[in-house]
Design a protein around this motif. Structure first.
Motif, PDB file in Angstrom:
ATOM      1  N   ILE A  32      42.569 -29.697  25.377  1.00 43.97           N
ATOM      2  CA  ILE A  32      42.701 -30.856  24.473  1.00 43.97           C
ATOM      3  C   ILE A  32      42.317 -32.139  25.197  1.00 43.97           C
ATOM      4  N   ASP A  33      42.670 -32.236  26.484  1.00 45.95           N
ATOM      5  CA  ASP A  33      42.262 -33.408  27.267  1.00 45.95           C
ATOM      6  C   ASP A  33      40.737 -33.499  27.340  1.00 45.95           C
ATOM      7  N   GLN A  34      40.077 -32.351  27.524  1.00 43.82           N
ATOM      8  CA  GLN A  34      38.611 -32.342  27.565  1.00 43.82           C
ATOM      9  C   GLN A  34      38.022 -32.731  26.215  1.00 43.82           C
ATOM     10  N   ILE A  35      38.618 -32.226  25.146  1.00 40.55           N
ATOM     11  CA  ILE A  35      38.129 -32.540  23.803  1.00 40.55           C
ATOM     12  C   ILE A  35      38.300 -34.030  23.517  1.00 40.55           C
ATOM     13  N   THR A  36      39.436 -34.576  23.920  1.00 42.91           N
ATOM     14  CA  THR A  36      39.688 -36.008  23.717  1.00 42.91           C
ATOM     15  C   THR A  36      38.631 -36.841  24.437  1.00 42.91           C
ATOM     16  N   GLU A  37      38.253 -36.402  25.632  1.00 46.47           N
ATOM     17  CA  GLU A  37      37.206 -37.080  26.389  1.00 46.47           C
ATOM     18  C   GLU A  37      35.864 -36.981  25.673  1.00 46.47           C
ATOM     19  N   VAL A  38      35.584 -35.809  25.096  1.00 52.35           N
ATOM     20  CA  VAL A  38      34.362 -35.611  24.317  1.00 52.35           C
ATOM     21  C   VAL A  38      34.305 -36.607  23.161  1.00 52.35           C
ATOM     22  N   LEU A  39      35.416 -36.705  22.431  1.00 54.64           N
ATOM     23  CA  LEU A  39      35.484 -37.599  21.271  1.00 54.64           C
ATOM     24  C   LEU A  39      35.389 -39.065  21.691  1.00 54.64           C
ATOM     25  N   GLU A  40      36.039 -39.386  22.781  1.00 52.56           N
ATOM     26  CA  GLU A  40      36.029 -40.777  23.253  1.00 52.56           C
ATOM     27  C   GLU A  40      34.618 -41.208  23.637  1.00 52.56           C
ATOM     28  N   ASP A  41      33.820 -40.264  24.109  1.00 52.72           N
ATOM     29  CA  ASP A  41      32.442 -40.568  24.511  1.00 52.72           C
ATOM     30  C   ASP A  41      31.463 -40.525  23.329  1.00 52.72           C
ATOM     31  N   GLY A  42      32.000 -40.346  22.117  1.00 49.45           N
ATOM     32  CA  GLY A  42      31.162 -40.423  20.925  1.00 49.45           C
ATOM     33  C   GLY A  42      30.484 -39.132  20.521  1.00 49.45           C
ATOM     34  N   VAL A  43      30.865 -38.009  21.144  1.00 50.98           N
ATOM     35  CA  VAL A  43      30.297 -36.708  20.785  1.00 50.98           C
ATOM     36  C   VAL A  43      31.231 -36.021  19.797  1.00 50.98           C
ATOM     37  N   LYS A  44      30.676 -35.383  18.818  1.00 53.52           N
ATOM     38  CA  LYS A  44      31.488 -34.737  17.783  1.00 53.52           C
ATOM     39  C   LYS A  44      32.028 -33.390  18.273  1.00 53.52           C
ATOM     40  N   TYR A  45      33.224 -33.061  17.784  1.00 53.51           N
ATOM     41  CA  TYR A  45      33.846 -31.790  18.128  1.00 53.51           C
ATOM     42  C   TYR A  45      34.060 -31.004  16.837  1.00 53.51           C
ATOM     43  N   CYS A  46      33.702 -29.723  16.864  1.00 55.74           N
ATOM     44  CA  CYS A  46      33.833 -28.878  15.678  1.00 55.74           C
ATOM     45  C   CYS A  46      34.844 -27.780  15.941  1.00 55.74           C
ATOM     46  N   MET A  47      35.804 -27.639  15.025  1.00 55.67           N
ATOM     47  CA  MET A  47      36.847 -26.621  15.177  1.00 55.67           C
ATOM     48  C   MET A  47      37.073 -25.918  13.848  1.00 55.67           C
ATOM     49  N   PHE A  48      37.069 -24.598  13.897  1.00 56.97           N
ATOM     50  CA  PHE A  48      37.340 -23.813  12.695  1.00 56.97           C
ATOM     51  C   PHE A  48      38.858 -23.727  12.528  1.00 56.97           C
ATOM     52  N   CYS A  49      39.358 -24.578  11.653  1.00 56.42           N
ATOM     53  CA  CYS A  49      40.790 -24.867  11.616  1.00 56.42           C
ATOM     54  C   CYS A  49      41.644 -23.765  10.993  1.00 56.42           C
ATOM     55  N   GLU A  50      41.006 -22.722  10.439  1.00 60.30           N
ATOM     56  CA  GLU A  50      41.798 -21.600   9.919  1.00 60.30           C
ATOM     57  C   GLU A  50      42.231 -20.647  11.037  1.00 60.30           C
ATOM     58  N   GLY A  51      41.612 -20.775  12.201  1.00 58.11           N
ATOM     59  CA  GLY A  51      42.020 -19.986  13.354  1.00 58.11           C
ATOM     60  C   GLY A  51      41.308 -18.664  13.496  1.00 58.11           C
ATOM     61  N   THR A  52      40.761 -18.123  12.433  1.00 57.55           N
ATOM     62  CA  THR A  52      40.022 -16.867  12.471  1.00 57.55           C
ATOM     63  C   THR A  52      39.091 -16.815  11.277  1.00 57.55           C
ATOM     64  N   HIS A  53      38.151 -15.873  11.297  1.00 59.21           N
ATOM     65  CA  HIS A  53      37.191 -15.785  10.193  1.00 59.21           C
ATOM     66  C   HIS A  53      37.659 -14.767   9.163  1.00 59.21           C
ATOM     67  N   ARG A  54      37.200 -14.976   7.934  1.00 58.93           N
ATOM     68  CA  ARG A  54      37.484 -14.036   6.852  1.00 58.93           C
ATOM     69  C   ARG A  54      36.390 -14.175   5.804  1.00 58.93           C
ATOM     70  N   ALA A  55      35.724 -13.060   5.479  1.00 62.73           N
ATOM     71  CA  ALA A  55      34.596 -13.082   4.540  1.00 62.73           C
ATOM     72  C   ALA A  55      35.099 -13.117   3.105  1.00 62.73           C
ATOM     73  N   LYS A  56      35.661 -14.263   2.722  1.00 58.19           N
ATOM     74  CA  LYS A  56      36.167 -14.441   1.365  1.00 58.19           C
ATOM     75  C   LYS A  56      35.970 -15.882   0.915  1.00 58.19           C
ATOM     76  N   HIS A  57      35.928 -16.057  -0.403  1.00 59.10           N
ATOM     77  CA  HIS A  57      35.802 -17.397  -0.984  1.00 59.10           C
ATOM     78  C   HIS A  57      37.199 -17.988  -1.204  1.00 59.10           C
ATOM     79  N   SER A  58      37.975 -17.979  -0.165  1.00 56.06           N
ATOM     80  CA  SER A  58      39.315 -18.556  -0.210  1.00 56.06           C
ATOM     81  C   SER A  58      39.577 -19.185   1.152  1.00 56.06           C
ATOM     82  N   LEU A  59      40.718 -19.795   1.314  1.00 55.27           N
ATOM     83  CA  LEU A  59      41.053 -20.440   2.579  1.00 55.27           C
ATOM     84  C   LEU A  59      42.419 -19.987   3.062  1.00 55.27           C
ATOM     85  N   MET A  60      42.517 -19.803   4.367  1.00 51.62           N
ATOM     86  CA  MET A  60      43.826 -19.591   4.971  1.00 51.62           C
ATOM     87  C   MET A  60      44.422 -20.959   5.301  1.00 51.62           C
TER      88      MET A  60
END
Length: 404
Positions: free
Chosen positions: A110-138
């Motif tokens: 998280i410290d590294q990610i915060t540094e990434v964001l502070e330097d103006g670079v975007k961070y992408c995170m799949f916030c459901e935690g895992t993948h699922r081949a469905k048209h729904s959301l966890m």
């Protein structure tokens, strides 16, 4: 240790090649809402996760800006894999299922990610935690919110922190050369959210922000509740484009039963809804005959790629990874194939023939999979023309008429 987002010559060299290869893996790519990405602050991208590694590649290819990604920590256990993933600008995120002792390692990440964001670079995170081949959301996991809160604590007074929901919508989760739509939703200003909820307990903050992210993604996809009516709703969506809010249980049941019968008969949804089915099928058959030499050329020119994907794919237990395998083998074999496609035509043919052959060979892998899909739908069309499947067409139109 150098920052993960620092300029790297080889990364910059291969990035356009990777992006182009990703875009060529789909017969149609639609990107909307890029203008919703704020330019005045730190940006965390939050897509839904339904198609394994292809999700990250599609998000990366949708815009030219640098992006750092998060992935589950267990794939970093191999030292070589860890170095490769870091080169690809991917950081490890430990999940709760890995145990609290392991989760504590996220503090450094998280410290590294915060540094990434502070330097103006975007961070992408799949916030459901895992993948699922469905048209729904966890449910949205706390990790993405913990990162946003930490970033806001560190530099929120200087520039706002945003979370941008992203919807990923695939024509099919398991077929190559399908369609994909990347939709960027309205940004959530986390800095303003925290100011407006000052004094609210931590648990409530996580709950409310999680709902905002969930709803933001939901608006960008064809969202279907993951309950007992899911199959019926998805069938109705394929038939009519959407599901009425007041849809009856009977219609949902009819649609689900139709979908089962359709799959048992091995008939594609793409075969339905055509007035002159027999003429259409004969016309496409004629086109298939005309294009068959090109398909055979594509099959031969790209055989190392698709044969490798076929062999590796048989060992894959989760079918959601098949497109990742197909892309990976295609990209890994690309340097060798470029040499072959360049040398062989020019050694055997005059230059005015060698040039078009080399160009055609470059696109052969994509054309091969499109040809496979063409043949699949054409065979499906023939099946639908059989008298025994007439009832399926009648059922389709009966259900469709009830959706108007």
């Amino acid at each position: 240790m150098t920052k993960i987002h620092e300029h790297n010559f080889w990364y910059s060299f291969f990035r356009p090649v990777v992006d182009q290869s990703v875009l060529m893996s789909y017969r149609n790519v639609t990107i909307t809402g890029v203008e919703n990405i704020p330019k005045d602050g730190a940006v965390i991208l939050a897509p839904n996760h339904c198609n394994t590694l292809m999700d990250a590649l599609v998000v990366l290819a949708s815009r030219p800006e640098a992006t750092v990604f998060g992935a589950r920590a267990d794939v970093f256990k191999n030292p070589t894999a860890a170095k490769t993933l870091r080169f690809l600008r991917i950081l490890p995120m430990v999940r709760a299922r890995d145990g609290m002792r392991e989760v504590l390692k996220n503090n450094d990440t998280i410290d590294q990610i915060t540094e990434v964001l502070e330097d103006g670079v975007k961070y992408c995170m799949f916030c459901e935690g895992t993948h699922r081949a469905k048209h729904s959301l966890m449910s949205v996991k706390k990790g993405i919110m913990r990162i946003a809160f930490k970033a806001n604590e560190r530099f929120g007074g200087e520039k706002p922190v945003y979370i941008v929901p992203i919807g990923l919508e695939y024509g099919d989760y398991f077929r190559f050369q399908t369609t994909v739509k990347v939709s960027y939703g309205d940004a959530i200003n986390v800095t303003e959210f925290l100011k407006a909820n000052e004094g609210v307990g931590e648990a409530e903050l996580y709950k409310e922000l999680g709902e905002l992210i969930h709803d933001g993604i939901m608006k960008q996809i064809t969202y279907l509740p993951d309950d007992e009516s899911y199959d019926g709703r998805w069938a109705l969506t394929k038939i009519g484009g959407s599901v009425p809010e007041d849809v009856s249980e009977e219609l949902l049941r009819d649609a689900a039963e139709f979908d089962v019968a359709r799959r048992d008969a091995v008939i594609s949804f793409r075969s339905f809804g055509h007035k002159h089915m027999l003429l259409r099928t004969l016309g496409w058959s004629l086109l298939g005959l005309v294009l068959s030499p090109l398909f055979l050329f594509a099959a031969v020119a790209s055989c190392p790629q698709w044969i490798a994907a076929l062999i590796i794919g048989r060992k894959v237990k989760d079918p959601a990874f098949l497109n990742t395998v197909r892309f990976g083998t295609k990209f890994a074999a690309l340097p060798l194939m470029l040499v072959i496609w360049t040398l062989v035509p020019f050694l055997l043919l005059p230059w005015y023939w060698a040039v078009p052959v080399a160009v055609a060979a470059y696109f052969s892998n994509s054309f091969f999979y499109q040809g496979i899909e063409f043949a699949r739908v054409l065979i499906s069309d023939y099946r639908l023309c059989l008298p025994k499947n007439k009832v399926l067409s009648e059922t389709y139109y009966r259900i469709k008429s009830q959706l108007k």
